[in-house]
Design a protein around this motif. Structure first.
Motif, PDB file in Angstrom:
ATOM      1  N   ALA A 120       0.845  -1.203   0.000  1.00 18.46           N
ATOM      2  CA  ALA A 120       0.000   0.000   0.000  1.00 18.46           C
ATOM      3  C   ALA A 120       0.877   1.249   0.000  1.00 18.46           C
ATOM      4  O   ALA A 120       0.594   2.215  -0.719  1.00 18.46           O
ATOM      5  CB  ALA A 120      -0.945  -0.020   1.199  1.00 18.46           C
ATOM      6  N   CYS A 121       1.937   1.239   0.777  1.00 18.92           N
ATOM      7  CA  CYS A 121       2.874   2.374   0.803  1.00 18.92           C
ATOM      8  C   CYS A 121       3.498   2.569  -0.579  1.00 18.92           C
ATOM      9  O   CYS A 121       3.623   3.694  -1.062  1.00 18.92           O
ATOM     10  CB  CYS A 121       3.979   2.147   1.824  1.00 18.92           C
ATOM     11  N   LEU A 122       3.875   1.466  -1.186  1.00 19.12           N
ATOM     12  CA  LEU A 122       4.537   1.506  -2.483  1.00 19.12           C
ATOM     13  C   LEU A 122       3.648   2.130  -3.563  1.00 19.12           C
ATOM     14  O   LEU A 122       4.149   2.802  -4.473  1.00 19.12           O
ATOM     15  CB  LEU A 122       4.978   0.099  -2.892  1.00 19.12           C
ATOM     16  N   SER A 123       2.339   1.944  -3.461  1.00 18.35           N
ATOM     17  CA  SER A 123       1.422   2.532  -4.439  1.00 18.35           C
ATOM     18  C   SER A 123       1.615   4.037  -4.529  1.00 18.35           C
ATOM     19  O   SER A 123       1.676   4.601  -5.626  1.00 18.35           O
ATOM     20  CB  SER A 123      -0.030   2.222  -4.064  1.00 18.35           C
ATOM     21  N   CYS A 124       1.714   4.682  -3.393  1.00 13.02           N
ATOM     22  CA  CYS A 124       1.914   6.128  -3.381  1.00 13.02           C
ATOM     23  C   CYS A 124       3.336   6.480  -3.822  1.00 13.02           C
ATOM     24  O   CYS A 124       3.547   7.427  -4.586  1.00 13.02           O
ATOM     25  CB  CYS A 124       1.628   6.705  -2.001  1.00 13.02           C
ATOM     26  N   ARG A 129       6.667   9.727  -5.087  1.00 12.71           N
ATOM     27  CA  ARG A 129       7.946   9.819  -4.393  1.00 12.71           C
ATOM     28  C   ARG A 129       9.066   9.389  -5.327  1.00 12.71           C
ATOM     29  O   ARG A 129       8.872   8.596  -6.236  1.00 12.71           O
ATOM     30  CB  ARG A 129       7.953   8.919  -3.143  1.00 12.71           C
ATOM     31  N   GLU A 130      10.250   9.935  -5.066  1.00  7.73           N
ATOM     32  CA  GLU A 130      11.465   9.492  -5.750  1.00  7.73           C
ATOM     33  C   GLU A 130      12.639   9.717  -4.805  1.00  7.73           C
ATOM     34  O   GLU A 130      12.495  10.368  -3.769  1.00  7.73           O
ATOM     35  CB  GLU A 130      11.668  10.211  -7.079  1.00  7.73           C
ATOM     36  N   ARG A 131      13.763   9.173  -5.170  1.00  5.08           N
ATOM     37  CA  ARG A 131      14.964   9.324  -4.350  1.00  5.08           C
ATOM     38  C   ARG A 131      15.774  10.506  -4.831  1.00  5.08           C
ATOM     39  O   ARG A 131      15.915  10.733  -6.035  1.00  5.08           O
ATOM     40  CB  ARG A 131      15.814   8.062  -4.418  1.00  5.08           C
ATOM     41  N   ASP A 132      16.329  11.250  -3.874  1.00  4.50           N
ATOM     42  CA  ASP A 132      17.214  12.361  -4.231  1.00  4.50           C
ATOM     43  C   ASP A 132      18.650  11.848  -4.349  1.00  4.50           C
ATOM     44  O   ASP A 132      18.898  10.641  -4.264  1.00  4.50           O
ATOM     45  CB  ASP A 132      17.089  13.510  -3.223  1.00  4.50           C
ATOM     46  N   ALA A 133      19.586  12.744  -4.536  1.00  2.60           N
ATOM     47  CA  ALA A 133      20.999  12.373  -4.711  1.00  2.60           C
ATOM     48  C   ALA A 133      21.557  11.640  -3.492  1.00  2.60           C
ATOM     49  O   ALA A 133      22.496  10.855  -3.613  1.00  2.60           O
ATOM     50  CB  ALA A 133      21.830  13.617  -5.009  1.00  2.60           C
ATOM     51  N   ASP A 134      20.974  11.884  -2.318  1.00  2.77           N
ATOM     52  CA  ASP A 134      21.424  11.218  -1.093  1.00  2.77           C
ATOM     53  C   ASP A 134      20.622   9.956  -0.795  1.00  2.77           C
ATOM     54  O   ASP A 134      20.711   9.395   0.295  1.00  2.77           O
ATOM     55  CB  ASP A 134      21.322  12.182   0.093  1.00  2.77           C
ATOM     56  N   ASN A 135      19.798   9.519  -1.758  1.00  4.77           N
ATOM     57  CA  ASN A 135      18.981   8.316  -1.647  1.00  4.77           C
ATOM     58  C   ASN A 135      17.824   8.455  -0.648  1.00  4.77           C
ATOM     59  O   ASN A 135      17.312   7.473  -0.157  1.00  4.77           O
ATOM     60  CB  ASN A 135      19.839   7.086  -1.333  1.00  4.77           C
ATOM     61  N   ASN A 136      17.443   9.685  -0.333  1.00  9.42           N
ATOM     62  CA  ASN A 136      16.301   9.935   0.532  1.00  9.42           C
ATOM     63  C   ASN A 136      15.058  10.134  -0.321  1.00  9.42           C
ATOM     64  O   ASN A 136      15.144  10.706  -1.415  1.00  9.42           O
ATOM     65  CB  ASN A 136      16.527  11.205   1.374  1.00  9.42           C
ATOM     66  N   TYR A 137      13.918   9.696   0.188  1.00 14.14           N
ATOM     67  CA  TYR A 137      12.674   9.918  -0.548  1.00 14.14           C
ATOM     68  C   TYR A 137      12.289  11.387  -0.489  1.00 14.14           C
ATOM     69  O   TYR A 137      12.406  12.031   0.551  1.00 14.14           O
ATOM     70  CB  TYR A 137      11.532   9.089   0.038  1.00 14.14           C
ATOM     71  N   ILE A 138      11.829  11.895  -1.629  1.00 18.31           N
ATOM     72  CA  ILE A 138      11.311  13.248  -1.743  1.00 18.31           C
ATOM     73  C   ILE A 138      10.048  13.197  -2.597  1.00 18.31           C
ATOM     74  O   ILE A 138       9.790  12.212  -3.280  1.00 18.31           O
ATOM     75  CB  ILE A 138      12.331  14.228  -2.373  1.00 18.31           C
ATOM     76  N   LEU A 139       9.267  14.252  -2.549  1.00 22.37           N
ATOM     77  CA  LEU A 139       8.116  14.385  -3.422  1.00 22.37           C
ATOM     78  C   LEU A 139       8.619  14.578  -4.839  1.00 22.37           C
ATOM     79  O   LEU A 139       9.514  15.388  -5.079  1.00 22.37           O
ATOM     80  CB  LEU A 139       7.284  15.593  -2.982  1.00 22.37           C
ATOM     81  N   LYS A 140       8.064  13.809  -5.796  1.00 23.83           N
ATOM     82  CA  LYS A 140       8.479  13.967  -7.180  1.00 23.83           C
ATOM     83  C   LYS A 140       8.187  15.380  -7.643  1.00 23.83           C
ATOM     84  O   LYS A 140       7.068  15.864  -7.500  1.00 23.83           O
ATOM     85  CB  LYS A 140       7.717  12.995  -8.093  1.00 23.83           C
TER      86      LYS A 140
END
Length: 146
Positions: A120-124, A129-140
């Motif tokens: 369910a989390c993955l659906s959103c 969401r995407e990963r930034d340069a530091d591999n942290n999730y951010i809003l696309k």
């Protein structure tokens, strides 16, 4: 006796403040709220492997609160799919809560419920969401139309 009354009053006041929803309305608030989920999910996975279901329940509270707090962000941005993802995730969290609150807890059933919650989390995440340069999730960027 007075100390016990004071301590009890403080405990009630403190516990009540934990359940007050903090509606998320900005991207910065969403990011801050979602950053609480990652460590909680790591703790849940570790606790599941150790059959520490009390810790699982404790961390599920953090994740569920983040979902409830973030719902307003999606409502304000009129993202019906994200609202549904959010609602579905809360439903899956509640399913895990139910399983890990049973006596005795069936670890296989608990792990299966947790995997459904992760889905369910993955659906959103797939949509917003995407990963930034530091591999942290951010809003696309651009995902909310701004």
């Amino acid at each position: 006796m007075r100390f016990r009354l004071y301590a009890a009053a403080m405990l009630v006041a403190w516990s009540g403040s934990l359940t007050i929803a903090q509606k998320v309305t900005t991207e910065e608030e969403l990011d801050k709220t979602m950053k609480k989920v990652g460590p909680a999910m790591q703790a849940i996975q570790k606790a599941m492997k150790s059959n520490e279901f009390g810790e699982v329940r404790t961390q599920l509270v953090v994740v569920k609160q983040a979902m409830n707090d973030s719902r307003e962000f999606w409502i304000q941005h009129k993202k019906d799919d994200a609202i549904k993802f959010n609602t579905d995730t809360v439903t899956k969290i509640e399913a895990v809560e139910k399983v890990v609150s049973a006596e005795p807890v069936d670890p296989a059933v608990a792990m299966a419920a947790l995997k459904e919650m992760g889905g369910a989390c993955l659906s959103c995440h797939k949509n917003y969401r995407e990963r930034d340069a530091d591999n942290n999730y951010i809003l696309k960027p651009g995902s909310i139309g701004e």
